[in-house]
Design an enzyme around this catalytic site. Structure first.
Site, PDB file in Angstrom:
ATOM      1  N   GLU A 125      90.850 -46.270  -8.752  1.00  0.00           N
ATOM      2  CA  GLU A 125      90.081 -46.928  -7.838  1.00  0.00           C
ATOM      3  C   GLU A 125      90.461 -46.387  -6.252  1.00  0.00           C
ATOM      4  OE1 GLU A 125      89.792 -51.747  -6.670  1.00  0.00           O
ATOM      5  OE2 GLU A 125      91.982 -51.160  -7.059  1.00  0.00           O
ATOM      6  N   ALA A 264     100.631 -51.279  -6.778  1.00  0.00           N
ATOM      7  CA  ALA A 264     100.106 -51.265  -8.047  1.00  0.00           C
ATOM      8  C   ALA A 264      98.724 -51.046  -8.342  1.00  0.00           C
ATOM      9  CB  ALA A 264     100.890 -52.412  -8.554  1.00  0.00           C
ATOM     10  N   MET A 265      98.202 -50.799  -9.601  1.00  0.00           N
ATOM     11  CA  MET A 265      96.994 -50.749  -9.847  1.00  0.00           C
ATOM     12  C   MET A 265      96.767 -51.686 -11.296  1.00  0.00           C
ATOM     13  SD  MET A 265      93.910 -49.873  -9.475  1.00  0.00           S
ATOM     14  CE  MET A 265      92.635 -50.350 -10.317  1.00  0.00           C
ATOM     15  N   GLU A 266      95.697 -52.388 -11.151  1.00  0.00           N
ATOM     16  CA  GLU A 266      95.313 -53.136 -12.237  1.00  0.00           C
ATOM     17  C   GLU A 266      94.635 -52.757 -13.560  1.00  0.00           C
ATOM     18  OE1 GLU A 266      91.817 -54.072  -9.201  1.00  0.00           O
ATOM     19  OE2 GLU A 266      94.169 -53.564  -9.023  1.00  0.00           O
ATOM     20  N   ASN A 267      94.832 -51.619 -13.810  1.00  0.00           N
ATOM     21  CA  ASN A 267      94.160 -50.748 -14.888  1.00  0.00           C
ATOM     22  C   ASN A 267      94.384 -52.012 -16.187  1.00  0.00           C
ATOM     23  OD1 ASN A 267      93.958 -48.284 -13.688  1.00  0.00           O
ATOM     24  ND2 ASN A 267      96.303 -48.456 -14.072  1.00  0.00           N
ATOM     25  N   HIS A 299     100.115 -60.602  -8.898  1.00  0.00           N
ATOM     26  CA  HIS A 299      98.633 -60.501  -8.589  1.00  0.00           C
ATOM     27  C   HIS A 299      97.954 -59.271  -9.446  1.00  0.00           C
ATOM     28  CE1 HIS A 299      96.550 -58.798  -4.872  1.00  0.00           C
ATOM     29  NE2 HIS A 299      96.091 -57.615  -5.698  1.00  0.00           N
ATOM     30  N   GLU A 300      98.713 -58.233  -9.952  1.00  0.00           N
ATOM     31  CA  GLU A 300      98.108 -57.420 -10.878  1.00  0.00           C
ATOM     32  C   GLU A 300      97.634 -58.391 -12.160  1.00  0.00           C
ATOM     33  OE1 GLU A 300      97.182 -54.801  -9.535  1.00  0.00           O
ATOM     34  OE2 GLU A 300      98.603 -54.956  -7.937  1.00  0.00           O
ATOM     35  N   HIS A 303      94.415 -59.989 -11.551  1.00  0.00           N
ATOM     36  CA  HIS A 303      93.253 -58.976 -11.797  1.00  0.00           C
ATOM     37  C   HIS A 303      92.701 -59.029 -12.983  1.00  0.00           C
ATOM     38  CE1 HIS A 303      92.430 -57.556  -7.824  1.00  0.00           C
ATOM     39  NE2 HIS A 303      93.692 -56.983  -7.688  1.00  0.00           N
ATOM     40  N   GLU A 322      90.524 -58.717  -4.680  1.00  0.00           N
ATOM     41  CA  GLU A 322      91.757 -58.849  -3.986  1.00  0.00           C
ATOM     42  C   GLU A 322      92.135 -60.034  -3.208  1.00  0.00           C
ATOM     43  OE1 GLU A 322      93.475 -56.343  -4.712  1.00  0.00           O
ATOM     44  OE2 GLU A 322      92.344 -54.764  -5.256  1.00  0.00           O
TER      45      GLU A 322
END
Length: 870
Positions: A125, A264-267, A299-300, A303, A322
């Site tokens: 992202e 963090a990243m919500e993959n 949060h993740e 998502h 977001e």
């Protein structure tokens, strides 16, 4: 002919599925891939456009029922980040296959496919899947992903969005390399795909409603995974119940990555985290860190529904992802741990958004995005925290049940597809029966927010009336709107005390002004116009109301006291409230017991001390702070063995008071005790949590004593802190010691602290935060600025990612003087940063306002302090 930076892929060619095999070995410099994309073509075409950056395509074939056709040419366009496949004969309409083969290199930064130590990890992202796969790299192009890896080294983990369905030795390899295949995913946008290969180990699997949850870490940190497991296991069913849709991705892996750009990243099903946002030891982690980790995890997870299951069409609706995840995280953590009062923490993020949104260079929540580079600039407090605050305000207007019903309807209508903001408002309107569109669009499509002036007219026969007037709030006294005045529909909750006690009344301010009868019995004692601070607006009270609120502060909810302080300081900045009145309000709150409000008081005074106090006046301000907090510090004291039984509120109140006394007032007896606490509990031979003496130090005090120790550090202590910044296992402890190096005040250590920024002691992910601490330390500020200015090519190379460069620009706002402003303006003009245009405009505007405010307030603070002395 170049396609241009704003080129969007045509919607007449759409991917249905990807089947890809990638050769990934973290020990190598490059990778190779093969793939077949099943695409649907609406009308015959001889050209297929795909996104690709830094990839060398060696094969491109179109496979159709009538036969296979090699691409006649493969051309790249750097500006649009695309490759174009030209075929001799038109292909389509209908469904065909594209067979591709390519090679690429690991990225030197923290995006695409890069190395974090011995781990190969992807970060896609907003638009970096194109650095690994030739693909349709826009969120509207959702497709299934059937992924496999080859050349995976023996003994390392291989993870992706789907669970592993095959892990076998490669028969052609003699060194134990493996082939790993993953289960196909549901339809996903390309930015949500993840691949990770490296030395990671899992926690024990936790099964929650049939979903296996694992938290992964490098082997040395495996023991730090239990809190993340507990948090994910607790909030996942809460989210399922809220959305009314089961978790959609089969399994949940949470991965702590040693070097990671974002938090963090919500993959989908394979969430990647910066280690400090995932891994902790509950025995030694401050409560603030536990809350932060729980909030990021939630949060993740939010998502996975809002963003992954239902995805925005284009980046102008990034806020849908977001803002919703931000709001939902606080809501779910509050349900899990109500005693944490995490909505009060939300006020800190909201304050950052309000500061940013008070600029003329601010952007609306839903901003026009023309390309992927501009999308990257939207990851800021306006998108996250303002968006979350507006959703909270709308929920308060509709009510929890009607709002939730609208979200469930939105999920049912759009799961597995893409949606827009208007789709969300339509679902909320349908579920609630309320005309939500005008209210909502006024907040997400307009720049800025209002300040509401509030005055009270009391009477007998005619009753009591509140008069309201709204205008756009600017932090710069000289700023003006360029066109017609902006107006908002403002759902307000008014709280007041009358003869019956504390009462509430709801008001919708839908015009420039309004006069409302206050439903009070008898004389109102006080009135607050933003109860619980749930509205995204500021209040400017008339003189009588403000005096009443100051006198009755103890009766107000803590969130209202926090908002009162925040609003009054904002009005000082805007030039509508005198500084003396604000300082009188703050220093009059000597009986405050809520730790959140105490932190706000200390934070505001610290900001004044940093920017608006001359060196000659600093001891006088420190004396004021010492008197304000001194008695509370004596009453609370430092922890004793019996302190472990104290409630969290007491421990956090102690931390707030001691932070003010030790780090701001610098009261000698307390700074000496902080030094003693460091030597007894944290210094060499006493790692926190490992000895009986360490148990006496409340983890909530660690930042205080380590900072105090750093300020007084000598060469030996600096060496030890540097060693621990490199070797500490706990990520929070590692970062604490790293930032301590940037807080030294000994002249003998300043150059070394600055030079440390360019060494391996400071990894790329922490480079900008380290520089920011240096720039915020008066002892190291000038040297840090020289480092950035004089060694820019090296600095830029180490912070070589768009997000990090934007954060670096923002960190320059720590420079305080007029000469700094002129230096920064020249520097930016000579060294433009294309990916940080918005951050540059905002930072320069804030610096100009801060410098002007400094020059205005320096004499006012001096005068006020002299008056206090007499």
């Amino acid at each position: 002919m170049t396609l241009g930076k704003n080129f969007r892929l045509p919607s007449t060619v759409r991917p249905h599925s990807y089947r890809a095999t990638l050769s990934v070995d973290p020990r190598q410099d490059g990778f190779a891939g093969t793939m077949e994309i099943t695409i649907g073509i609406a009308s015959p075409t001889s050209s297929i456009h795909l996104h690709a950056v830094g990839l060398v395509l060696s094969q491109a074939q179109a496979v159709a029922p009538q036969g296979t056709q090699e691409a006649r040419s493969i051309s790249s366009d750097t500006e649009s980040e695309t490759v174009t496949l030209e075929f001799g004969e038109p292909i389509g309409p209908g469904e065909i296959g594209l067979r591709l083969a390519w090679t690429g290199q690991f990225s030197p930064g923290l995006r695409g496919l890069y190395r974090a130590g011995k781990i190969a990890v992807t970060q896609f992202e907003a638009a970096d899947a194109r650095r690994v796969f030739p693909c349709f790299d826009e969120p509207a192009f959702k497709a299934t992903w059937d992924l496999a890896l080859r050349d995976v080294p023996r003994g390392v983990a291989a993870l992706s969005n789907g669970h592993v369905i095959e892990d076998v030795a490669d028969e052609a390899a003699t060194d134990g390399r493996r082939r790993v295949r993953f289960a196909p995913t549901p339809v996903l946008s390309s930015y949500l795909v993840a691949l990770v290969v490296g030395d990671l180990v899992p926690s024990p699997t936790l099964s929650v409603r049939g979903v296996p949850i694992r938290t992964w870490a490098v082997p040395a940190k495996q023991a730090l995974t239990s809190f993340a497991q507990d948090a994910a296991g607790a909030v996942l069913p809460l989210l399922e119940d809220y959305f009314g849709v089961p978790y959609p991705f089969g399994k949940l892996d949470q991965l702590g990555i040693p070097d990671f750009e974002a938090g963090a990243m919500e993959n989908a099903g394979c969430i990647t985290f910066r280690e400090v946002a995932l891994l902790l030891d509950t025995a030694t982690a401050p409560l603030s860190m536990q809350k932060r980790v729980a909030e990021v995890i939630t949060h993740e997870l939010a998502h996975q529904w809002f963003g992954n299951l239902v995805t925005m069409v284009w980046w102008d609706d990034l806020w849908l992802n977001e803002a919703f995840a931000t709001w939902m995280a606080f809501k779910m953590v509050d349900r899990w741990r109500p005693e944490w009062r995490i909505w009060m923490d939300f006020e800190g993020g909201k304050a950052s958004a309000m500061a940013l949104d008070a600029l003329q260079s601010a952007h609306p929540i839903r901003a026009e995005i023309r390309n992927a580079e501009e999308a990257g600039e939207s990851f800021d407090a306006i998108t996250y925290e303002k968006g979350g605050a507006v959703l909270r305000m709308i929920e308060g207007y509709l009510g929890e049940e009607r709002f939730r019903d609208g979200i469930r309807l939105y999920m049912r209508k759009h799961q597995g597809a893409n949606a827009t903001a208007d789709d969300l408002w339509g679902a909320l309107a349908e579920a609630s029966g309320e005309p939500i569109l005008q209210l909502a669009n006024g907040w997400i499509r307009q720049v800025g927010y209002p300040v509401v002036t509030v005055s009270l007219t009391t009477g007998t026969d005619a009753g009591h009336h509140l008069s309201f007037a709204q205008r756009r709030f600017f932090s710069n006294p000289d700023a003006r709107e360029s066109g017609a005045p902006t107006g908002w529909m403002i759902p307000m909750v008014v709280r007041f005390r009358d003869d019956r006690g504390i009462q509430e009344q709801r008001v919708m301010l839908d015009g420039p002004t309004a006069k409302v009868r206050l439903n009070a019995v008898g004389q109102p004692r006080w009135c607050v116009a933003n109860a619980e601070a749930a509205g995204f607006y500021r209040c400017e009270y008339d003189e009588r109301l403000l005096k009443q609120l100051g006198a009755a502060a103890a009766e107000l909810a803590p969130a209202a006291r926090l908002a009162l302080l925040s609003d009054q300081w904002a009005l000082v900045r805007a030039g509508t409230t005198p500084l003396g009145a604000f300082l009188d309000l703050v220093t009059g709150m000597t009986d405050e017991r809520d730790h959140f409000v105490l932190e706000e008081i200390a934070g505001r005074l610290s900001a004044i001390e940093y920017r608006h106090v001359q060196d000659a006046d600093r001891p006088a301000l420190q004396s004021v702070v010492g008197k304000m907090f001194g008695q509370a510090a004596l009453n609370l004291g430092w922890p004793t063995p019996s302190s472990v039984a104290e409630p969290d509120d007491t421990r956090l109140r102690r931390a707030a008071v001691l932070r003010a006394i030790v780090l701001l007032a610098r009261v000698p007896a307390f700074t000496a005790e902080a030094e003693r606490q460091y030597l007894a509990s944290v210094a060499p031979g006493h790692p926190t949590g490992a000895t009986p003496s360490a148990a006496l130090l409340d983890p909530n005090l660690l930042d205080i004593v380590v900072t105090a120790a750093a300020r007084g550090a000598d060469e030996a202590r600096f060496e030890d802190m540097a060693r621990r910044a490199s070797t500490e296992v706990d990520p929070a402890s590692k970062r604490r010691f790293l930032h301590a190096l940037a807080r030294v005040e000994s002249p003998a250590l300043i150059d070394r602290a600055i030079e440390t920024a360019m060494t391996q002691t400071v990894p790329m992910q922490d480079f900008i935060s380290y520089l920011s601490v240096l720039l915020g330390n008066p002892a190291t500020r000038e040297g840090a600025w020289r480092l950035i200015r004089d060694r820019w090519p090296e600095v830029r190379a180490k912070g070589d990612s768009p997000m990090l460069l934007r954060r670096l620009v923002e960190a320059l706002g720590n420079l305080t003087e007029h000469r700094h402003l002129k230096d920064v303006e020249r520097f930016i003009a000579e060294h433009p940063i294309e990916s940080a245009k918005q951050a540059i405009a905002q930072t320069l505007e804030r610096m100009r306002a801060d410098v002007a405010l400094r020059e205005k307030l320096l004499p006012q603070v001096s005068t006020w302090l002299k008056q206090r002395a007499h």
